[in-house]
Design an enzyme around this catalytic site. Structure first.
Site, short mmCIF file in Angstrom:
data_model
loop_
_atom_site.label_atom_id
_atom_site.label_comp_id
_atom_site.label_asym_id
_atom_site.label_seq_id
_atom_site.Cartn_x
_atom_site.Cartn_y
_atom_site.Cartn_z
N ASN A 8 0.74 -1.35 -0.11
CA ASN A 8 -0.06 -0.13 0.10
C ASN A 8 0.70 1.32 0.07
O ASN A 8 0.40 2.28 -0.69
CB ASN A 8 -1.09 0.04 1.33
CG ASN A 8 -0.26 -0.23 2.60
OD1 ASN A 8 0.69 -0.77 2.50
ND2 ASN A 8 -1.05 0.50 3.53
N GLY A 32 2.42 -5.95 7.31
CA GLY A 32 1.21 -6.75 6.51
C GLY A 32 0.25 -7.10 7.37
O GLY A 32 0.00 -6.67 8.39
N SER A 33 -0.43 -8.36 7.11
CA SER A 33 -1.50 -8.68 7.59
C SER A 33 -1.34 -9.20 9.25
O SER A 33 -0.06 -9.79 9.41
CB SER A 33 -2.40 -9.56 6.81
OG SER A 33 -1.75 -10.84 6.71
N GLU A 58 4.48 -4.50 12.20
CA GLU A 58 3.39 -3.55 12.00
C GLU A 58 2.32 -4.32 11.28
O GLU A 58 2.31 -4.54 9.88
CB GLU A 58 4.09 -2.43 11.16
CG GLU A 58 3.23 -1.18 11.35
CD GLU A 58 2.02 -1.18 10.16
OE1 GLU A 58 1.19 -1.39 10.80
OE2 GLU A 58 2.43 -0.80 9.17
N CYS A 115 -3.35 1.04 6.86
CA CYS A 115 -3.68 0.12 7.92
C CYS A 115 -4.30 1.09 9.28
O CYS A 115 -4.89 0.39 10.04
CB CYS A 115 -2.35 -0.25 8.18
SG CYS A 115 -1.00 0.68 8.57
N GLU A 154 8.14 2.12 14.47
CA GLU A 154 8.57 2.52 13.47
C GLU A 154 8.83 3.75 13.49
O GLU A 154 8.17 4.60 14.25
CB GLU A 154 8.25 2.03 11.95
CG GLU A 154 8.26 0.50 11.67
CD GLU A 154 7.80 -0.10 10.48
OE1 GLU A 154 8.78 -0.63 9.74
OE2 GLU A 154 6.77 0.26 9.86
#
Length: 499
Positions: free
Chosen positions: A161, A236-237, A259, A293, A472
Site C-alpha cells: 500500500n 502486513g496482515s 506492523e 492500515c 517504526e
C-alpha cells in the site's frame, strides 16, 4: 553511479551488489500495473537457494559498513535524501504505476521518505553512542561502559500500500545503525525497492549492503528462517505477521518488528466542530483508496450531531471524491491494488447490506475513462450496522466508512476497545480535557485528537494487541536496530575475588 529513473521494468526487479539484476527460476509471478489492470512484466520467484545467496552477500558486506562511523553513515543517508528530492517527480510517477494511488498522494510519500533518511542520518551519531557507568569503588578501581552494535543482516518484508515509503521506513534506520538489508517487497508492488536501491548506490552505500529479492511465500519463509538474518521487520496482515514471528524462531531466535493490520475508530463527540470532524473523517477513510492500515472505518458519532454530520460527510464525499486516472492532477481516488482486492471490498459492502446496512453513497465498481481495466471503486458511506456486523469487526482495507451512533463517553470507549486490533484511534471534541482523557483510555499505538492520519518521522508508529509490536520512525526505532553490549573494565593491578 548516477541515478536515472527507468522507463520500464526490463532491467530486472532484483537488486544485488549495487545493481539491478534478475535471476533464473522455474516459477514467476505477474507484475500488474494497478492503474490499467494489465500485466506489464513477469518476475521470477526467489527460491530458498536464491535467498541464501542474497543473504550471504549482505552478510559479507555488513562488517565494513558497520565499522564506519555513525557520522559517515549519516552523511551518506543525507545524500540519499537529496537524491530522492532531486528525482521526486519521477519517483512519484513510478509509485502511481506501482500502487495506483493518486499522484498528489504519491508526491507526499516521496517527500516524507526523503525526510526519513535525513532524520535517521541526522540522529545516528548522538543516539548510537554508548554509556559510561560508574560502579562501586569508583573509577579508580573499575568502570563499565556500553556499546551499541549493529545486528548484522536485517530481513525486511514490505507492504504494497505504500511501496516506497514502507521500504524507506525499514531501510533507513537499519542502514543508519550499520546493518545490511535483504528486502522482499510484496509481489503486488515490486518495483519501488529496486529504485531505492539504485538511489542508495548513487549516494555511496557500498555494494552488497542493500539487496532486493522477489517472490511469495517461499521467499519470505526462507528469509525469516535464514540463520544469518539477525532481525526481521515485517509489515502486513495479522495472519502473515503471526507466521513471520513463528518462522523467525524456527532455526535461531531473532527479534521481530511487526506492523500489522487495524480496525481503528474515530470518535466524534457532539461538542465537535462538524466541518473539522468531516475533514478528519475523510482523511481517516479515503486516502490511498482506503488501503491504509490506520484507517478509521468505524466512525462513532454522538447522537446529538449524527444527522448533521451524516449529511455533511455525504455532501463532502460527493463533491471531493473524484475517482479517475491516478496520474491526473484532479483525481482524488485512484485504483485498488488488484482485481482480487476490489472483489474483497465489494464483498464487505454486500455483507453490510445483508446485515441491515444502508449505503448512503458509492459502494460500487466504476470504470474511469482511459483506465477502464483498473480495479476502481467509488468510496462507500454506510449506516445502520451494529457492532456485530462483519464489516464493523473485520479489517476491510478499502474505502468504506461505517457511521455508528453512540450516546455516552463510557459506552463509546468500551465499544471502541472491543476489537483485537490496536493500531490507531481518533477523538474529536471541543473539550480538550475530554480529548486527553479519552485518548488515555483507548487501546491503540497512535491516538489523534482533533485530527487524523497525521504522521511525522520523529513520532513512534506501531500498534497494540494484534496490530503488532515494535515501532517504526522515531529514536527508539534506531536503537532497536542495535544490540547493547556491556563491557566491564578493571583498572587496578589486581582483582579481588570473592572466593
Amino acid at each position: 553511479m548516477v541515478f536515472t529513473a527507468p522507463s520500464d521494468l526490463s532491467g530486472g526487479l532484483y537488486f544485488l551488489n549495487g545493481k539491478r539484476t534478475t535471476v533464473k527460476a522455474s516459477e514467476t509471478f505477474d507484475v500488474i500495473e494497478p492503474r490499467i489492470g494489465k500485466v506489464v512484466a513477469q518476475c521470477p520467484k526467489a527460491t530458498a537457494q536464491i535467498v541464501d545467496e542474497y543473504v550471504k552477500v549482505a552478510s559479507a558486506a555488513q562488517p565494513a559498513w558497520g565499522e564506519t562511523t555513525a557520522l559517515d553513515r549519516g552523511k551518506v543517508l543525507h545524500k540519499v535524501a537529496d537524491l530522492i528530492r532531486e528525482h521526486a517527480e519521477e519517483l512519484a510517477v513510478w509509485e502511481v504505476k506501482t500502487n495506483g494511488k493518486p499522484i498528489y498522494e504519491a508526491r507526499c510519500d516521496i517527500a516524507s521518505s526523503a525526510d526519513t533518511f535525513d532524520f535517521f542520518g541526522g540522529i545516528a551519531t548522538a543516539v548510537l553512542q554508548g554509556d559510561s557507568l560508574e560502579l562501586p569503588g569508583g573509577p579508580s578501581q573499575r568502570i563499565a561502559y556500553t556499546r551499541r552494535e549493529p545486528y548484522g543482516v536485517i530481513g525486511c518484508i514490505g507492504a504494497w500500500n505504500y511501496p516506497f515509503q514502507t521500504c524507506v521506513w525499514k531501510v533507513a534506520p537499519a542502514l543508519a545503525a550499520g546493518n545490511s538489508v535483504v528486502y522482499k517487497p510484496s509481489p503486488f508492488a515490486p518495483a519501488s525497492p529496486v529504485l531505492l536501491g539504485e538511489i542508495l548506490t548513487a549516494a555511496g552505500v557500498p555494494d552488497g549492503v542493500y539487496n532486493v529479492i522477489q517472490g511469495e511465500g517461499e521467499a519470505g519463509i526462507a528469509l525469516c528462517e535464514h540463520q544469518l538474518v539477525a532481525k526481521v521487520s515485517f509489515t502486513g496482515s495479522v495472519a502473515s505477521g503471526e507466521a513471520v514471528q513463528r518462522q523467525s524462531a524456527t532455526k535461531n531466535v531473532k527479534p521481530v518488528t511487526l506492523e500489522l493490520g487495524g480496525k481503528s475508530e474515530l470518535i466524534i463527540f457532539d461538542d465537535s466542530n462538524v466541518q473539522s470532524a468531516v475533514a478528519a473523517a475523510m482523511l481517516a477513510n479515503f486516502l490511498n483508496q482506503g488501503q491504509v492500515c490506520t484507517n478509521a472505518t468505524r466512525v462513532f458519532v454522538q447522537r446529538g450531531i449524527l444527522a448533521s454530520f451524516t449529511e455533511a460527510i455525504v455532501k463532502e464525499a460527493n463533491e471531493k471524491l473524484k475517482v479517475g486516472d491516478p496520474l491526473l492532477e484532479d483525481t482524488r481516488v485512484g485504483a485498488n491494488i488488484n482485481e482480487g482486492h476490489l472483489q474483497r471490498i465489494l464483498g464487505y459492502v454486500e455483507s453490510a447490506k445483508q446485515e441491515g446496512g444502508v449505503v448512503l453513497r458509492g459502494g460500487e465498481r466504476v470504470h474511469p475513462e482511459g483506465v477502464e481495466g483498473g480495479a476502481y471503486f467509488d468510496p462507500a458511506i454506510i449506516t445502520g450496522l451494529t457492532d456485530e456486523a462483519k464489516a464493523v469487526r473485520e479489517e476491510i482495507f478499502g474505502a468504506c466508512m461505517l457511521i455508528l451512533p453512540f450516546d455516552t463517553e463510557e459506552e463509546v470507549i468500551a465499544r471502541a476497545n472491543n476489537t483485537t486490533y490496536g493500531l490507531a484511534a481518533g477523538v474529536f471534541s471541543g473539550n480538550l480535557a475530554r480529548g486527553h482523557r479519552v485518548a488515555a483510555r483507548l487501546q491503540a499505538g497512535t491516538v489523534f485528537i482533533n485530527t487524523y492520519n497525521d504522521t511525522e518521522v520523529n513520532v513512534p508508529f506501531g500498534g497494540f494487541k494484534n496490530s503488532g509490536h515494535g515501532r517504526e520512525n522515531c529514536i527508539d526505532t534506531l536503537r532497536a536496530h542495535t544490540q547493547t553490549k556491556a563491557i566491564y573494565v578493571n583498572v587496578q593491578d589486581t582483582t579481588e575475588h570473592c572466593f
